[in-house]
Design an enzyme around this catalytic site. Sequence first.
Site, short mmCIF file in Angstrom:
data_model
loop_
_atom_site.label_atom_id
_atom_site.label_comp_id
_atom_site.label_asym_id
_atom_site.label_seq_id
_atom_site.Cartn_x
_atom_site.Cartn_y
_atom_site.Cartn_z
N ASN A 180 0.85 -1.20 0.00
CA ASN A 180 0.00 0.00 0.00
C ASN A 180 0.88 1.24 0.00
OD1 ASN A 180 -2.80 1.17 0.26
ND2 ASN A 180 -1.73 2.26 1.90
N TYR A 184 0.51 10.03 4.54
CA TYR A 184 0.21 10.25 5.95
C TYR A 184 1.30 11.17 6.51
CZ TYR A 184 -1.70 5.62 4.71
OH TYR A 184 -2.30 4.57 4.06
N ARG A 185 0.90 12.29 7.09
CA ARG A 185 1.90 13.27 7.56
C ARG A 185 2.81 12.66 8.63
NH1 ARG A 185 -2.69 16.02 10.96
NH2 ARG A 185 -2.14 15.27 13.02
N TRP A 198 -1.15 7.66 10.33
CA TRP A 198 -2.18 6.99 9.53
C TRP A 198 -3.43 6.88 10.40
CZ3 TRP A 198 2.29 3.41 8.57
CH2 TRP A 198 2.53 2.55 9.64
N GLU A 244 -1.18 0.91 -5.69
CA GLU A 244 -1.04 2.26 -6.26
C GLU A 244 0.05 2.30 -7.33
OE1 GLU A 244 -1.51 1.75 -3.02
OE2 GLU A 244 -3.16 3.07 -2.39
N ASP A 294 -4.58 21.79 10.22
CA ASP A 294 -4.97 20.71 9.31
C ASP A 294 -5.81 21.17 8.11
OD1 ASP A 294 -5.09 17.96 8.61
OD2 ASP A 294 -4.99 17.49 10.74
C1 LIG Z 1 -1.47 16.68 1.72
C2 LIG Z 1 -2.20 15.50 2.28
C3 LIG Z 1 -1.93 15.06 3.57
C4 LIG Z 1 -2.61 13.97 4.11
N1 LIG Z 1 -2.33 13.57 5.38
C5 LIG Z 1 -2.94 12.49 5.89
C6 LIG Z 1 -2.61 12.04 7.19
O1 LIG Z 1 -1.79 12.61 7.89
N2 LIG Z 1 -3.24 10.91 7.64
C7 LIG Z 1 -4.17 10.23 6.90
O2 LIG Z 1 -4.66 9.20 7.36
N3 LIG Z 1 -4.53 10.67 5.68
C8 LIG Z 1 -3.92 11.78 5.15
N4 LIG Z 1 -4.25 12.21 3.90
C9 LIG Z 1 -5.30 11.51 3.14
C10 LIG Z 1 -4.80 10.18 2.62
O3 LIG Z 1 -3.60 10.34 1.93
C11 LIG Z 1 -5.83 9.53 1.72
O4 LIG Z 1 -6.98 9.26 2.49
C12 LIG Z 1 -5.32 8.27 1.05
O5 LIG Z 1 -6.30 7.78 0.16
C13 LIG Z 1 -4.98 7.23 2.07
O6 LIG Z 1 -4.47 6.10 1.42
P1 LIG Z 1 -4.95 4.65 1.83
O7 LIG Z 1 -6.40 4.53 1.40
O8 LIG Z 1 -4.05 3.77 1.02
O9 LIG Z 1 -4.78 4.50 3.28
C14 LIG Z 1 -3.59 13.30 3.34
C15 LIG Z 1 -3.86 13.74 2.04
C16 LIG Z 1 -3.19 14.82 1.51
C17 LIG Z 1 -3.49 15.29 0.12
#
Ligand SMILES: Cc1cc2nc3c(=O)[nH]c(=O)nc-3n(C[C@H](O)[C@H](O)[C@H](O)COP(=O)(O)O)c2cc1C
Length: 492
Positions: A180, A184-185, A198, A244, A294
């Site tokens: 995956n 996630y910041r 996450w 991805e 945020d």
């Molecule tokens: C700039 C940016 C920062 C993000 N930061 C986070 C974060 O800190 N934690 C989180 O869970 N999702 C964050 N997201 C959203 C996830 O990247 C998004 O939900 C993604 O689809 C998660 O991937 P996954 O479905 O494979 O878990 C962020 C998105 C963006 C555009």
Amino acid sequence: MAFSSMRAFAEKLEAEKELIRITEPVATELEITALADREMKSPNGGRALLIEKPLLPNGSISSFPVLINAFGSRRRMALALEVTDVDEITDQIAFLLKAKPPRSLADAWTLLREGFDLIHTRPSRVTTGPCKEVVHRLDDGWDKFSLADVPVLKCWPRDGGPFVTLPTVYTQDPDSGDRNIGMYRMQIFDGRTTGMHWQLHKVAARHGKRYYETGQRMPVAVCLGGDPVMPFCAMAPMPDGLDEILLAGFLRKKSVPLVKCETIDLEVPAHSDFVIEGYIDPTEPLRPEGPFGDHTGFYTPVDGYPAFHVTCITHRRDAIYPATIVGKPPMEDLYMGQASARLFLPVFKMNFPEIVDMALPAEGVFHNLVFVSIRKQYPYQAYKIMHGLWGMGQMMFTKIIVVVDAHVNVHDTSDVLFHLCANIDPQRDSLLTKGPCDSLDHAPSVANIGSHIGFDATSKLAGEGYPREWPEECALPATLLEEMEKRFPRGR
Ligand SMILES: Cc1cc2nc3c(=O)[nH]c(=O)nc-3n(C[C@H](O)[C@H](O)[C@H](O)COP(=O)(O)O)c2cc1C
């Protein structure tokens, strides 16, 4: 041609007059935010900024420039994906979903071309790559190099520290081996430790849960930069189990070259600007992470998240550090979110053929507000769409859904609000329900659970208990408008 690095993308942006170089030193703490926020709030998202001399908190200039707001307009988002407009990708995906035997020679050629593109979805394997031009194994003595040398931004005054804001985080399902990539910041705790934010509902959190159950160390790799397609794919809400990397190969029309990490058993794109390798130790308690200014425009409070221990950092010799800031919209992530909504539109339409179009307006910050137009055929169809959307992946987070008729332009918020206000009897045409909600949402009384509301702003049918005749909207015939335009051109 796919981009080979962040620098190649920055050069393209500059050639397209979409980038400003800032040659004076600018502090990573708040000052870059002030410049970037000003750009992001400018008409059409302003321009990308290349901060050539990021000033670190210790007073030195980082050797890595910062690229920010690189995705922050519809045009730049299209440039990142190497299309003229993001809708081209919507069309390509719609075409693939509809794939059926060719009925003509032209059809056959198109299918063949699409087939070639699909070949590139599979990654290739390489033994080394530009991401390994410089290798810092932190066990070699981390006083030589650490995360403190990377120009990570402290974005907002009350942030708990600097945060990596555009990371692509690689994890693996320990049972199936599925990869995956999520965005996630990561809060910098010290030169070799960060937070890993996450959220509960995300795929990496599910992978992590399995490691917490078995007590085994969880390998995690974080890539920064490389082809700009990568961060886009990381944030796109791909269904759990769909790699991805395949999406990235499809979008860049070229296989993603994968290389093995130095200290963990994971593979990463060889063209990355930075690779941060490390692990999460499930025997360790969660660490306080945050606060962080945020996406919502508010600070999210401190909460417990896993700590990420860095074992190795590799990078290109001329690496560029990609960053963004999030906050009150419009911000750069608006365009990333909107592009990913366009990507998934054909999937939604395949499930719900009555859907005409869908929009996530800026004010709703991703999931808070979704407008959807439908070709309505039978009573209560709008409610079917609401339930359907709330049941599809990350659409479960949508707080408010407004369903309108096919002719309403969902990308024109004023048009949608006009039909919402005009067409609803609030009690009759609203639906309240419960469900999981976005971890960032501060409005629900309890984190992660809350309510959702849907409004049926379509015109009502007799079968929906509307005994009166639905009125016709006032409009002039298009032919008359055209003729008047010819006879009386505007601004004459
Ligand atoms: C700039 C940016 C920062 C993000 N930061 C986070 C974060 O800190 N934690 C989180 O869970 N999702 C964050 N997201 C959203 C996830 O990247 C998004 O939900 C993604 O689809 C998660 O991937 P996954 O479905 O494979 O878990 C962020 C998105 C963006 C555009």
